[in-house]
Design an enzyme around this catalytic site. Structure first.
Site, PDB file in Angstrom:
ATOM      1  N   HIS A   1     -29.153 -41.213 -31.745  1.00 35.02           N
ATOM      2  CA  HIS A   1     -28.197 -40.663 -30.661  1.00 35.02           C
ATOM      3  C   HIS A   1     -29.184 -39.437 -30.253  1.00 35.02           C
ATOM      4  O   HIS A   1     -28.893 -39.104 -28.962  1.00 35.02           O
ATOM      5  CB  HIS A   1     -26.889 -40.250 -31.335  1.00 35.02           C
ATOM      6  CG  HIS A   1     -26.139 -41.401 -31.489  1.00 35.02           C
ATOM      7  ND1 HIS A   1     -25.720 -42.311 -30.492  1.00 35.02           N
ATOM      8  CD2 HIS A   1     -25.426 -42.054 -32.711  1.00 35.02           C
ATOM      9  CE1 HIS A   1     -24.975 -43.011 -30.997  1.00 35.02           C
ATOM     10  NE2 HIS A   1     -24.792 -42.877 -32.352  1.00 35.02           N
TER      11      HIS A   1
ATOM     12  N   ASP B   1     -29.655 -38.921 -26.206  1.00 36.72           N
ATOM     13  CA  ASP B   1     -29.203 -37.774 -25.556  1.00 36.72           C
ATOM     14  C   ASP B   1     -30.445 -37.445 -24.648  1.00 36.72           C
ATOM     15  O   ASP B   1     -30.300 -36.815 -23.633  1.00 36.72           O
ATOM     16  CB  ASP B   1     -28.631 -36.666 -26.340  1.00 36.72           C
ATOM     17  CG  ASP B   1     -27.342 -37.045 -26.946  1.00 36.72           C
ATOM     18  OD1 ASP B   1     -26.523 -38.095 -26.610  1.00 36.72           O
ATOM     19  OD2 ASP B   1     -26.786 -36.331 -28.050  1.00 36.72           O
TER      20      ASP B   1
ATOM     21  N   ASP C   1     -23.577 -44.147 -20.417  1.00 40.23           N
ATOM     22  CA  ASP C   1     -24.984 -44.167 -19.811  1.00 40.23           C
ATOM     23  C   ASP C   1     -24.704 -44.917 -18.224  1.00 40.23           C
ATOM     24  O   ASP C   1     -25.530 -45.348 -17.430  1.00 40.23           O
ATOM     25  CB  ASP C   1     -25.776 -45.337 -20.447  1.00 40.23           C
ATOM     26  CG  ASP C   1     -25.155 -46.593 -20.343  1.00 40.23           C
ATOM     27  OD1 ASP C   1     -24.113 -46.845 -20.183  1.00 40.23           O
ATOM     28  OD2 ASP C   1     -25.853 -47.787 -20.601  1.00 40.23           O
TER      29      ASP C   1
END
Length: 574
Positions: A461, A465, A491
């Protein structure tokens, strides 16, 4: 000036608002006559004892001066000495003079005048004059030539203690009243040795007496009164005002005998100490207040600043006093940057309180800027006359910065810094409303990333990010400066193109697809490539389908993915 009417005496107390009603009552009920004058001599306040003594009362609208009270038959000394005080060439004066009673006749008074200076700047503010009737004393002095008994009786009636100093033998004579005011039985013998008298003087006053008693004995014209505390028989202290002058001289012209009177001024000194204590409490209170405070006169010139105001404006009180407050307190609008009118000017012009609470910036002396909230309120005399204004202001820089942060956080995505879904929907609704009359058209882009999930699944993640931040910057950089780009999901992104025709929306949609497709995202030594599918909807007065504009853009994006991804498709081309 007008004749005094005992049943209707109500002296106007001017310029004492900050001291308080208790202090005003103390001064008003003092036994000693007191009158306050401007430095030009115009009288602005007289207490009850003064009115009772001379039969005059002060009218704040009149132009009578303290010099007008001096009787025409009196010597020019009083006018000269008071004029010196008013010009700032002397600090205090005491003397015996004849004042004019309301009935026109002369009245002998003991005059004590001093100048009240500003604590902050030392500037002379007011002339304070105290008058005590010595009419009985003067009559007694006149009667002295005719009868010793009449002289003594008159002095006793005036409660004046008499002393007689024989300098040749260093012995003292004290009258009956002199004993009474010290708690000594009237018929008790008192050791006249001067050293015994000096032993009764308060230790804090002894040096002053020693330094000046010889000047009194020798008739120094510039000094004829001593003030000191003397211990009474019960151990307490009484304040004494001792006046005297030589009455005999030897063949060489040297004074050999001095005669004088003592007056108990304890009550007056008590009032002076209470005034000083109240003033000190007021000063400490103002100094401890965290809010800035500036007081001005009726023309908007600074007369007082507390330490907080000095800190916030960058101006020292000594430099600010006397200047126009708008030169010290400079404001501009926090949104437009425009210079704002000083609230004191608004207050003095309208005679009403002026409040400035929103987005005001105080520009300091060195150019520093602080967010502030301020209020200017008028200051009036008891009769309602406007005499100035008080400006109170608070530094709210920290709280407003926090408010801005909270407002930004509520409307922006924490990760990318772009507006969030709620903020975008507000902008979209506004755009839809602006297109209702058919005169304006806008474009809506719905962007969904392609091949983003593998980055999240394989690199984690944190990598996802970091990639989303790059995508957000890429989308923002592909739009016009006034367009709204937002992150509306994990997204998913959206762009609102204001006043943009369909062909313009297609052009920018294609640009975004190419820019995202060109990204080479490297994480932990591995490079990832993603893409984007874009759906385009045109915002007119009515949606082209029941889906609504957002639904149309979403449907167009779905079509772009179905056609192979990595492209921008308009809803009208479906």
């Amino acid at each position: 000036m007008s004749a005094h009417k005992p049943s209707t005496v109500a002296p106007t107390i001017l310029r004492f608002e900050r001291i308080g009603s208790m202090l005003a009552r103390i001064v008003d009920n003092a036994a000693v006559g007191m009158v306050v004058s401007e430095m030009d001599g115009r009288m602005v306040y007289a207490n009850r004892a003064f009115v009772d003594l001379l039969g005059h009362r002060v009218d704040e609208t009149a132009d009578d001066t303290i010099l007008d009270l001096i009787h025409d038959d009196d010597s020019a000394a009083a006018r000269q000495r008071l004029s010196l005080l008013m010009r700032g060439e002397a600090g205090e004066y005491r003397g015996e003079h004849r004042f004019r009673h309301a009935d026109g006749g002369p009245l002998w008074v003991m005059l004590a005048a001093s100048v009240l200076h500003s604590d902050a700047t030392g500037q002379p503010l007011y002339l304070i004059t105290q008058v005590t009737s010595i009419e009985l004393q003067k009559r007694a002095e006149e009667a002295l030539a005719h009868s010793e008994s009449r002289w003594n009786f008159a002095l006793e009636s005036a409660r004046q203690g008499v002393w007689d100093h024989d300098i040749r033998t260093d012995t003292m004579f004290y009258s009956r009243m002199w004993r009474v005011m010290r708690g000594i039985p009237p018929d008790e013998d008192v050791d006249g040795d001067q050293q015994k008298w000096l032993e009764r003087i308060h230790p804090d006053d002894l040096q002053h007496v020693l330094d000046n008693v010889d000047r009194q004995d020798q008739g120094d014209a510039s000094f004829d009164a001593l003030e000191y505390r003397e211990r009474t028989r019960d151990g307490s202290y009484v304040w004494i005002l001792s006046r005297g002058k030589p009455v005999e001289w030897d063949e060489n012209g040297k004074a050999v005998r001095t005669l004088g009177t003592d007056t108990d001024i304890t009550r007056l000194k008590t009032i002076e100490l209470e005034l000083a204590a109240e003033k000190e409490r007021l000063r400490v209170t103002l100094d401890s207040i965290a809010d800035g405070m500036i007081s001005t006169d009726e023309n908007g010139h600074v007369v007082f600043m507390n330490p907080a105001a000095e800190l916030l404006t960058g101006y020292a009180s000594a430099d600010a006093v006397g200047r126009e407050v708008r030169a010290i307190f400079r404001l501009r609008d926090g949104v437009t940057g425009e210079v704002q009118e000083c609230p004191v000017a608004i207050c003095l012009a309208t005679d009403e309180a002026a409040h400035l609470d929103d987005d005001m910036i105080l520009v300091g002396k060195a150019g520093s800027e602080r967010d502030i909230r301020c209020t200017a309120a008028p200051v009036r005399t008891p009769s309602g006359k406007l005499t100035g204004a008080v400006l109170v202001f608070q530094d709210v820089t920290q709280s407003r910065a926090m408010q801005r942060e909270l407002a930004h956080s509520a409307s922006h995505d924490d990760l990318t810094g772009l507006p969030n879904r709620a903020a975008f929907e507000r902008a979209l609704n506004s755009a839809i409303a602006s297109a209702q009359d058919g005169s304006r058209r806008h474009c809506l882009l719905y962007i969904d990333l392609d091949r983003f999930k593998p980055v999240n699944d394989n690199a984690g993640h944190a990598a996802g990010d970091a990639l989303l931040k790059q995508v957000a910057q890429t989308i923002r950089g592909s739009c016009r400066s006034h367009d709204v780009a937002a992150r509306i999901g994990g997204d998913e992104f959206a762009v609102l193109l204001s006043d943009c025709p369909p062909e313009g929306g297609q052009r920018i949609g294609d640009k975004i697809v190419r820019a995202i497709g060109a990204l080479a995202f490297t994480w932990a030594g591995r490079t990832y490539r993603i893409g984007a599918s874009v759906g385009i909807a045109t915002i007119t007065e009515h949606p082209a389908s029941p889906l609504g504009f957002m639904g149309e853009a979403d449907a167009a994006c779905y079509a772009a993915k179905a056609r192979g991804r990595g492209m921008a498709v308009a809803f009208g081309d479906l």
